[in-house]
Design a protein around this motif. Structure first.
Motif, mmCIF file in Angstrom:
data_model
loop_
_atom_site.group_PDB
_atom_site.id
_atom_site.type_symbol
_atom_site.label_atom_id
_atom_site.label_comp_id
_atom_site.label_asym_id
_atom_site.label_seq_id
_atom_site.Cartn_x
_atom_site.Cartn_y
_atom_site.Cartn_z
ATOM 1 N N MET A 124 0.851 -1.177 0.000
ATOM 2 C CA MET A 124 0.000 0.000 0.000
ATOM 3 C C MET A 124 0.891 1.231 0.000
ATOM 4 O O MET A 124 1.818 1.329 0.789
ATOM 5 C CB MET A 124 -0.913 -0.010 1.224
ATOM 6 N N GLU A 125 0.569 2.179 -0.867
ATOM 7 C CA GLU A 125 1.350 3.404 -0.968
ATOM 8 C C GLU A 125 0.677 4.521 -0.174
ATOM 9 O O GLU A 125 -0.535 4.709 -0.253
ATOM 10 C CB GLU A 125 1.459 3.807 -2.434
ATOM 11 N N ILE A 126 1.482 5.253 0.628
ATOM 12 C CA ILE A 126 0.996 6.419 1.355
ATOM 13 C C ILE A 126 1.972 7.571 1.125
ATOM 14 O O ILE A 126 3.069 7.371 0.594
ATOM 15 C CB ILE A 126 0.814 6.154 2.867
ATOM 16 N N THR A 127 1.578 8.767 1.534
ATOM 17 C CA THR A 127 2.448 9.939 1.433
ATOM 18 C C THR A 127 2.996 10.250 2.813
ATOM 19 O O THR A 127 2.248 10.333 3.783
ATOM 20 C CB THR A 127 1.669 11.147 0.886
ATOM 21 N N ARG A 128 4.310 10.417 2.888
ATOM 22 C CA ARG A 128 4.973 10.752 4.151
ATOM 23 C C ARG A 128 5.445 12.193 4.085
ATOM 24 O O ARG A 128 6.076 12.612 3.110
ATOM 25 C CB ARG A 128 6.167 9.833 4.388
ATOM 26 N N HIS A 154 13.780 21.333 6.615
ATOM 27 C CA HIS A 154 12.739 21.577 5.617
ATOM 28 C C HIS A 154 11.749 20.420 5.587
ATOM 29 O O HIS A 154 12.139 19.254 5.605
ATOM 30 C CB HIS A 154 13.356 21.756 4.231
ATOM 31 N N SER A 155 10.465 20.752 5.508
ATOM 32 C CA SER A 155 9.443 19.720 5.342
ATOM 33 C C SER A 155 9.483 19.223 3.905
ATOM 34 O O SER A 155 9.609 20.006 2.967
ATOM 35 C CB SER A 155 8.055 20.282 5.660
ATOM 36 N N VAL A 156 9.395 17.896 3.742
ATOM 37 C CA VAL A 156 9.406 17.271 2.421
ATOM 38 C C VAL A 156 8.327 16.199 2.367
ATOM 39 O O VAL A 156 7.937 15.629 3.381
ATOM 40 C CB VAL A 156 10.789 16.653 2.062
ATOM 41 N N LEU A 157 7.858 15.942 1.148
ATOM 42 C CA LEU A 157 6.873 14.892 0.892
ATOM 43 C C LEU A 157 7.545 13.769 0.126
ATOM 44 O O LEU A 157 8.379 14.016 -0.750
ATOM 45 C CB LEU A 157 5.719 15.438 0.055
ATOM 46 N N GLU A 158 7.179 12.545 0.450
ATOM 47 C CA GLU A 158 7.657 11.412 -0.326
ATOM 48 C C GLU A 158 6.604 10.316 -0.309
ATOM 49 O O GLU A 158 5.823 10.196 0.628
ATOM 50 C CB GLU A 158 8.990 10.879 0.199
ATOM 51 N N SER A 159 6.598 9.557 -1.364
ATOM 52 C CA SER A 159 5.700 8.415 -1.462
ATOM 53 C C SER A 159 6.427 7.210 -0.885
ATOM 54 O O SER A 159 7.588 6.964 -1.226
ATOM 55 C CB SER A 159 5.345 8.178 -2.933
ATOM 56 N N VAL A 160 5.770 6.498 0.029
ATOM 57 C CA VAL A 160 6.390 5.313 0.637
ATOM 58 C C VAL A 160 5.425 4.128 0.531
ATOM 59 O O VAL A 160 4.208 4.296 0.518
ATOM 60 C CB VAL A 160 6.789 5.547 2.113
ATOM 61 N N LEU A 161 6.011 2.952 0.447
ATOM 62 C CA LEU A 161 5.219 1.726 0.428
ATOM 63 C C LEU A 161 5.219 1.125 1.819
ATOM 64 O O LEU A 161 6.284 0.924 2.416
ATOM 65 C CB LEU A 161 5.806 0.724 -0.567
ATOM 66 N N LEU A 162 4.038 0.850 2.357
ATOM 67 C CA LEU A 162 3.939 0.139 3.629
ATOM 68 C C LEU A 162 4.144 -1.336 3.336
ATOM 69 O O LEU A 162 3.458 -1.903 2.474
ATOM 70 C CB LEU A 162 2.558 0.335 4.264
ATOM 71 N N PRO A 163 5.058 -1.981 4.033
ATOM 72 C CA PRO A 163 5.217 -3.425 3.839
ATOM 73 C C PRO A 163 3.925 -4.146 4.228
ATOM 74 O O PRO A 163 3.304 -3.826 5.236
ATOM 75 C CB PRO A 163 6.353 -3.794 4.789
ATOM 76 N N MET A 164 3.534 -5.085 3.407
ATOM 77 C CA MET A 164 2.297 -5.827 3.641
ATOM 78 C C MET A 164 2.622 -7.298 3.878
ATOM 79 O O MET A 164 3.458 -7.880 3.180
ATOM 80 C CB MET A 164 1.359 -5.698 2.442
ATOM 81 N N ALA A 165 1.954 -7.887 4.863
ATOM 82 C CA ALA A 165 2.110 -9.319 5.143
ATOM 83 C C ALA A 165 1.414 -10.115 4.043
ATOM 84 O O ALA A 165 0.520 -9.600 3.365
ATOM 85 C CB ALA A 165 1.499 -9.648 6.505
ATOM 86 N N PRO A 166 1.804 -11.354 3.871
ATOM 87 C CA PRO A 166 1.129 -12.187 2.863
ATOM 88 C C PRO A 166 -0.376 -12.243 3.122
ATOM 89 O O PRO A 166 -0.837 -12.121 4.256
ATOM 90 C CB PRO A 166 1.765 -13.562 3.067
ATOM 91 N N HIS A 175 -4.318 -8.524 2.552
ATOM 92 C CA HIS A 175 -2.953 -8.120 2.894
ATOM 93 C C HIS A 175 -3.017 -7.106 4.033
ATOM 94 O O HIS A 175 -3.783 -6.150 3.975
ATOM 95 C CB HIS A 175 -2.269 -7.480 1.686
ATOM 96 N N LEU A 176 -2.209 -7.291 5.070
ATOM 97 C CA LEU A 176 -2.225 -6.391 6.225
ATOM 98 C C LEU A 176 -0.851 -5.787 6.454
ATOM 99 O O LEU A 176 0.164 -6.485 6.405
ATOM 100 C CB LEU A 176 -2.645 -7.149 7.490
ATOM 101 N N ALA A 177 -0.822 -4.477 6.737
ATOM 102 C CA ALA A 177 0.407 -3.803 7.154
ATOM 103 C C ALA A 177 0.549 -3.975 8.657
ATOM 104 O O ALA A 177 -0.415 -4.316 9.354
ATOM 105 C CB ALA A 177 0.339 -2.320 6.792
#
Length: 116
Positions: free
Chosen positions: A1-5, A13-25, A31-33
């Protein structure tokens, strides 16, 4: 699952980045983070002309857009719009901060989840 951090660099400085939450099988629930420790949730509704001028996050928190569009603006002029169903992990509790506003001509509804 992708979220914005949203976080603060070593330079402040504040910055934005797209991160992937690791998901269990996948299991019977899908799928659960991993869980984020929290004991509260706050629901917020703002008018379509809402703007919160320069600020940092009051605490480490998840912000889930339920309805409308939320724009985050950074000091360098970068802007990102999050729409219904998208999640922001706000961790810029220090530094230059950001502006938050409702965009798109509608009210904005969010669920804000303070994290431990």
């Amino acid at each position: 699952m992708e979220i914005t951090r949203l976080h603060t660099t070593l330079e402040g400085h504040s910055v934005l980045e797209s991160v992937l939450l690791p998901m269990a099988p996948e299991d019977e629930q899908g799928h659960l983070a991993a869980m984020f420790p929290s004991t509260e949730v706050v629901f917020c509704e703002t008018e379509s002309n809402f703007t919160q001028d320069w600020h940092t996050a009051p605490r480490r928190q998840m912000v889930i857009v339920l309805y409308g569009k939320m724009e985050i603006e950074l000091q360098d002029g970068i802007k990102q719009v999050l729409t219904a169903g998208e999640t922001l992990l706000a961790e810029d509790t220090t530094g230059s901060g950001h502006i938050t506003r409702a965009v798109g001509g509608t009210s904005l509804r969010t669920a804000i989840i303070p994290l431990a």
